[in-house]
Scaffold this motif. Structure first.
Motif, PDB file in Angstrom:
ATOM      1  N   MET A  92       0.921  -1.148  -0.147  1.00  6.84           N
ATOM      2  CA  MET A  92       0.071   0.079  -0.056  1.00  6.84           C
ATOM      3  C   MET A  92       0.977   1.048  -0.086  1.00  6.84           C
ATOM      4  O   MET A  92       1.607   1.460   0.888  1.00  6.84           O
ATOM      5  CB  MET A  92      -1.028  -0.039   1.366  1.00  6.84           C
ATOM      6  N   ILE A  93       1.072   1.808  -1.294  1.00  2.00           N
ATOM      7  CA  ILE A  93       1.845   3.028  -1.267  1.00  2.00           C
ATOM      8  C   ILE A  93       1.202   4.347  -0.698  1.00  2.00           C
ATOM      9  O   ILE A  93       1.931   5.017  -0.107  1.00  2.00           O
ATOM     10  CB  ILE A  93       2.095   3.446  -2.783  1.00  2.00           C
ATOM     11  N   THR A  94      -0.133   4.544  -0.739  1.00  2.00           N
ATOM     12  CA  THR A  94      -0.821   5.503   0.034  1.00  2.00           C
ATOM     13  C   THR A  94      -2.141   4.801   0.185  1.00  2.00           C
ATOM     14  O   THR A  94      -2.249   3.519   0.013  1.00  2.00           O
ATOM     15  CB  THR A  94      -1.163   6.768  -0.750  1.00  2.00           C
ATOM     16  N   ASP A  95      -3.138   5.364   0.993  1.00  2.00           N
ATOM     17  CA  ASP A  95      -4.540   4.717   1.328  1.00  2.00           C
ATOM     18  C   ASP A  95      -5.199   4.386  -0.066  1.00  2.00           C
ATOM     19  O   ASP A  95      -6.100   3.545   0.057  1.00  2.00           O
ATOM     20  CB  ASP A  95      -5.275   5.864   1.900  1.00  2.00           C
ATOM     21  N   GLN A  96      -4.961   5.054  -1.174  1.00  2.00           N
ATOM     22  CA  GLN A  96      -5.773   4.731  -2.329  1.00  2.00           C
ATOM     23  C   GLN A  96      -4.901   4.135  -3.330  1.00  2.00           C
ATOM     24  O   GLN A  96      -5.314   3.274  -4.448  1.00  2.00           O
ATOM     25  CB  GLN A  96      -6.090   6.095  -2.917  1.00  2.00           C
ATOM     26  N   HIS A  97      -3.474   4.334  -3.298  1.00  2.00           N
ATOM     27  CA  HIS A  97      -2.514   3.695  -4.262  1.00  2.00           C
ATOM     28  C   HIS A  97      -1.881   2.241  -3.777  1.00  2.00           C
ATOM     29  O   HIS A  97      -1.113   2.224  -2.745  1.00  2.00           O
ATOM     30  CB  HIS A  97      -1.419   4.567  -4.615  1.00  2.00           C
ATOM     31  N   TRP A  98      -2.343   1.281  -4.706  1.00  2.00           N
ATOM     32  CA  TRP A  98      -2.073  -0.084  -4.141  1.00  2.00           C
ATOM     33  C   TRP A  98      -1.125  -0.883  -5.333  1.00  2.00           C
ATOM     34  O   TRP A  98      -1.492  -0.734  -6.433  1.00  2.00           O
ATOM     35  CB  TRP A  98      -2.848  -1.029  -3.808  1.00  2.00           C
ATOM     36  N   LEU A  99      -0.117  -1.654  -4.899  1.00  2.42           N
ATOM     37  CA  LEU A  99       0.611  -2.545  -5.744  1.00  2.42           C
ATOM     38  C   LEU A  99       0.342  -3.920  -5.437  1.00  2.42           C
ATOM     39  O   LEU A  99       0.500  -4.383  -4.095  1.00  2.42           O
ATOM     40  CB  LEU A  99       2.028  -2.097  -5.916  1.00  2.42           C
ATOM     41  N   ALA A 100       0.033  -4.965  -6.312  1.00  2.00           N
ATOM     42  CA  ALA A 100      -0.151  -6.273  -6.041  1.00  2.00           C
ATOM     43  C   ALA A 100       0.600  -7.039  -6.661  1.00  2.00           C
ATOM     44  O   ALA A 100       0.460  -6.993  -8.264  1.00  2.00           O
ATOM     45  CB  ALA A 100      -1.845  -6.588  -5.877  1.00  2.00           C
ATOM     46  N   LEU A 115       2.715  -7.452 -11.661  1.00  2.00           N
ATOM     47  CA  LEU A 115       2.121  -6.572 -10.862  1.00  2.00           C
ATOM     48  C   LEU A 115       0.526  -5.834 -11.315  1.00  2.00           C
ATOM     49  O   LEU A 115       0.468  -5.862 -12.460  1.00  2.00           O
ATOM     50  CB  LEU A 115       2.889  -5.360 -10.683  1.00  2.00           C
ATOM     51  N   GLN A 116      -0.146  -5.995 -10.269  1.00  2.00           N
ATOM     52  CA  GLN A 116      -1.389  -5.122 -10.922  1.00  2.00           C
ATOM     53  C   GLN A 116      -1.473  -3.593  -9.836  1.00  2.00           C
ATOM     54  O   GLN A 116      -0.912  -3.756  -8.765  1.00  2.00           O
ATOM     55  CB  GLN A 116      -2.643  -5.954 -10.503  1.00  2.00           C
ATOM     56  N   GLU A 117      -1.973  -2.650 -10.435  1.00  2.00           N
ATOM     57  CA  GLU A 117      -2.066  -1.259  -9.731  1.00  2.00           C
ATOM     58  C   GLU A 117      -3.451  -0.855  -9.722  1.00  2.00           C
ATOM     59  O   GLU A 117      -4.221  -0.857 -10.581  1.00  2.00           O
ATOM     60  CB  GLU A 117      -0.941  -0.383 -10.533  1.00  2.00           C
ATOM     61  N   SER A 118      -3.745  -0.223  -8.484  1.00  2.00           N
ATOM     62  CA  SER A 118      -4.822   0.459  -8.192  1.00  2.00           C
ATOM     63  C   SER A 118      -4.687   1.890  -7.616  1.00  2.00           C
ATOM     64  O   SER A 118      -3.830   1.871  -6.742  1.00  2.00           O
ATOM     65  CB  SER A 118      -5.582  -0.353  -7.251  1.00  2.00           C
ATOM     66  N   PHE A 119      -5.336   2.980  -8.087  1.00  2.00           N
ATOM     67  CA  PHE A 119      -5.269   4.410  -7.755  1.00  2.00           C
ATOM     68  C   PHE A 119      -6.769   4.569  -6.788  1.00  2.00           C
ATOM     69  O   PHE A 119      -6.579   5.737  -6.434  1.00  2.00           O
ATOM     70  CB  PHE A 119      -5.019   5.124  -8.731  1.00  2.00           C
ATOM     71  N   ASP A 120      -7.353   3.525  -6.568  1.00  2.00           N
ATOM     72  CA  ASP A 120      -8.702   3.864  -5.839  1.00  2.00           C
ATOM     73  C   ASP A 120      -9.117   2.986  -4.878  1.00  2.00           C
ATOM     74  O   ASP A 120     -10.270   2.374  -4.754  1.00  2.00           O
ATOM     75  CB  ASP A 120      -9.977   4.023  -7.051  1.00  2.00           C
ATOM     76  N   ALA A 121      -7.877   2.300  -4.232  1.00  2.00           N
ATOM     77  CA  ALA A 121      -8.264   1.572  -2.915  1.00  2.00           C
ATOM     78  C   ALA A 121      -8.750  -0.003  -3.438  1.00  2.00           C
ATOM     79  O   ALA A 121      -9.453  -0.407  -2.758  1.00  2.00           O
ATOM     80  CB  ALA A 121      -9.039   2.127  -1.960  1.00  2.00           C
ATOM     81  N   GLY A 122      -8.442  -0.327  -4.656  1.00  2.00           N
ATOM     82  CA  GLY A 122      -8.822  -1.698  -5.062  1.00  2.00           C
ATOM     83  C   GLY A 122     -10.044  -1.718  -5.882  1.00  2.00           C
ATOM     84  O   GLY A 122     -10.539  -2.736  -6.196  1.00  2.00           O
ATOM     85  N   ASP A 123     -10.685  -0.542  -6.082  1.00  2.00           N
ATOM     86  CA  ASP A 123     -11.961  -0.256  -6.948  1.00  2.00           C
ATOM     87  C   ASP A 123     -11.674  -1.064  -8.265  1.00  2.00           C
ATOM     88  O   ASP A 123     -12.675  -1.541  -8.991  1.00  2.00           O
ATOM     89  CB  ASP A 123     -12.868   0.932  -6.761  1.00  2.00           C
ATOM     90  N   SER A 124     -10.570  -0.489  -8.787  1.00  2.00           N
ATOM     91  CA  SER A 124     -10.295  -0.868 -10.189  1.00  2.00           C
ATOM     92  C   SER A 124      -8.671  -0.992 -10.240  1.00  2.00           C
ATOM     93  O   SER A 124      -7.877  -0.509  -9.698  1.00  2.00           O
ATOM     94  CB  SER A 124     -10.710   0.139 -11.261  1.00  2.00           C
ATOM     95  N   TRP A 125      -8.370  -1.970 -11.295  1.00  2.00           N
ATOM     96  CA  TRP A 125      -6.871  -2.313 -11.422  1.00  2.00           C
ATOM     97  C   TRP A 125      -6.451  -2.299 -12.906  1.00  2.00           C
ATOM     98  O   TRP A 125      -7.248  -2.506 -13.761  1.00  2.00           O
ATOM     99  CB  TRP A 125      -6.652  -3.649 -10.978  1.00  2.00           C
ATOM    100  N   LEU A 126      -5.219  -1.981 -12.978  1.00  2.00           N
ATOM    101  CA  LEU A 126      -4.328  -1.896 -14.228  1.00  2.00           C
ATOM    102  C   LEU A 126      -3.293  -2.901 -14.188  1.00  2.00           C
ATOM    103  O   LEU A 126      -2.369  -2.859 -13.249  1.00  2.00           O
ATOM    104  CB  LEU A 126      -3.992  -0.574 -14.577  1.00  2.00           C
ATOM    105  N   GLU A 127      -3.042  -3.460 -15.068  1.00  2.00           N
ATOM    106  CA  GLU A 127      -1.713  -4.289 -15.146  1.00  2.00           C
ATOM    107  C   GLU A 127      -0.699  -3.522 -15.614  1.00  2.00           C
ATOM    108  O   GLU A 127      -0.778  -2.541 -16.610  1.00  2.00           O
ATOM    109  CB  GLU A 127      -2.120  -5.427 -16.345  1.00  2.00           C
TER     110      GLU A 127
END
Length: 357
Positions: A92-100, A115-127
């Motif tokens: 968890m980079i920030t509360d909203q920015h996550w890397l999985a 890696l998958q990346e989310s900028f909205d706390a997991g609501d949407s993901w980008l490869e």
């Protein structure tokens, strides 16, 4: 004179015992002793719950099929993304920015883990395409850790520890080597004072491998034969000056940075212990629970706890569900509404929430 003494004795006896000899003596009211642990099953059966994290007031469950979330004061879990993916770890980079770090289900090839990346706390993901390796080559990421103070991302693969100062766009090897002949190394932890990284997993010959890396000068240590092989390490935890390493065959502890080690569960007999939870409110209180290497057969859920930092243990077997797949794969101790709870993520048996005494 003798008759008088006898009469006096009889009068005293009746005064003390009462005239009705059939009346039972008064007993104190029963004391209701609360159970030390209260178990609540919360669903998610059939999933392997690999890691648990707390994010603000929410609990996150990383599974072999998606990322789940439980919000405060709820006992249900919601899938919030990455369905069809097996999650290895989450940073968890920030509360909203996550890397999985994820791979497609049933895809065990290292090249499939990315890696998958989310900028909205997991609501949407980008490869995201960010090779974990050198010269454009890529190997699987099995553990992630983000240090917000240094704004640095750490990761492990097959026998390598690496860091990135640009969120995984490029990587610098710290210890080990790229593309080593080894099993996934999924244990990764930064000491509380941020001076060392501890990491490990399994070597090429099913041997447990555990390492430390000193960030100030790159000094490294390797520890072997702490647990009987075959073995593997899954987690490293810290409390006071102690380091706890959890794996197949038990839990080992050092209080002198690895100069000597103590086996806390010497009778584990190759039972898997994926984690240990350290109670911050009770000095010396530890919790753990294990898994017999059974992938589809029921097994009991056995909670173990220690009040002397692991020197001795008590145990309790959960009796509430027949045919439970009760092997524990992950655990997390949290405070909710001024009460301590232990979340136990089971191997295909779902989620168990335990209210602690």
């Amino acid at each position: 004179m003798k008759l008088r003494n006898v009469l006096l004795w009889l009068l005293c006896w009746f005064a003390l015992s009462g005239c009705n000899s059939d009346t039972a003596p008064l007993q104190p009211p029963p004391v209701s002793t609360p159970e030390p642990f209260e178990f609540t099953h919360q669903g998610l059966s059939g999933l392997i719950i690999k890691r648990l994290y707390q994010q603000q007031d929410n609990i996150l469950a990383l599974t072999n099929n998606g990322l789940y979330q439980q919000q405060p004061q709820q006992n249900s879990w919601q899938l919030i993304g990455l369905e069809g993916y097996e999650l290895q770890d989450l940073a968890m980079i920030t509360d909203q920015h996550w890397l999985a770090a994820v791979n497609l289900q049933n895809d065990t090839e290292s090249a499939g883990i990315h890696l998958q990346e989310s900028f909205d706390a997991g609501d949407s993901w980008l490869e995201v395409s960010r090779p974990f390796g050198e010269n454009g080559e890529h190997e699987g990421i099995y553990a992630l850790h983000y240090d917000p103070l240094q704004q640095r991302l750490y990761a492990t693969g097959h026998g390598v520890l690496a860091q990135s100062d640009n969120l995984g766009i490029s990587w610098q090897k710290l210890q080990g080597d790229w593309n080593m002949l080894a099993q996934p190394n999924s244990a990764l932890a930064l000491t509380p004072e941020r001076s060392q990284i501890w990491w490990g997993g399994q070597g090429a010959i099913e041997n447990g491998v555990l390492f430390s890396y000193r960030l100030a000068d790159g000094h490294t240590q390797a520890f072997s034969e702490l647990l009987p092989d075959p073995s593997v390490y899954y987690n490293v935890r810290f409390a006071n000056n102690a380091v706890y390493a959890c794996g197949e065959g038990g839990i080992v502890m050092t209080t002198n940075n690895g100069a000597s080690w103590t086996s806390l569960l010497p009778e584990a007999n190759h039972r898997f212990y994926f984690d240990v939870a350290i109670d911050p409110n009770r000095n010396g209180r530890l919790y753990t629970a294990g898994w017999n290497k059974s992938f589809s057969e029921p097994q009991p859920l056995i909670l173990q706890w220690s009040d002397d930092a692991g020197q001795s243990w008590q145990s309790l077997q959960y009796q509430g569900m027949a045919d439970l797949l009760g092997g524990v794969r992950s655990m997390l101790l949290v405070q909710q509404q001024q009460q301590s709870y232990l979340y136990l993520g089971l191997y295909k048996g779902g989620m168990m929430k335990v209210r602690l005494e």
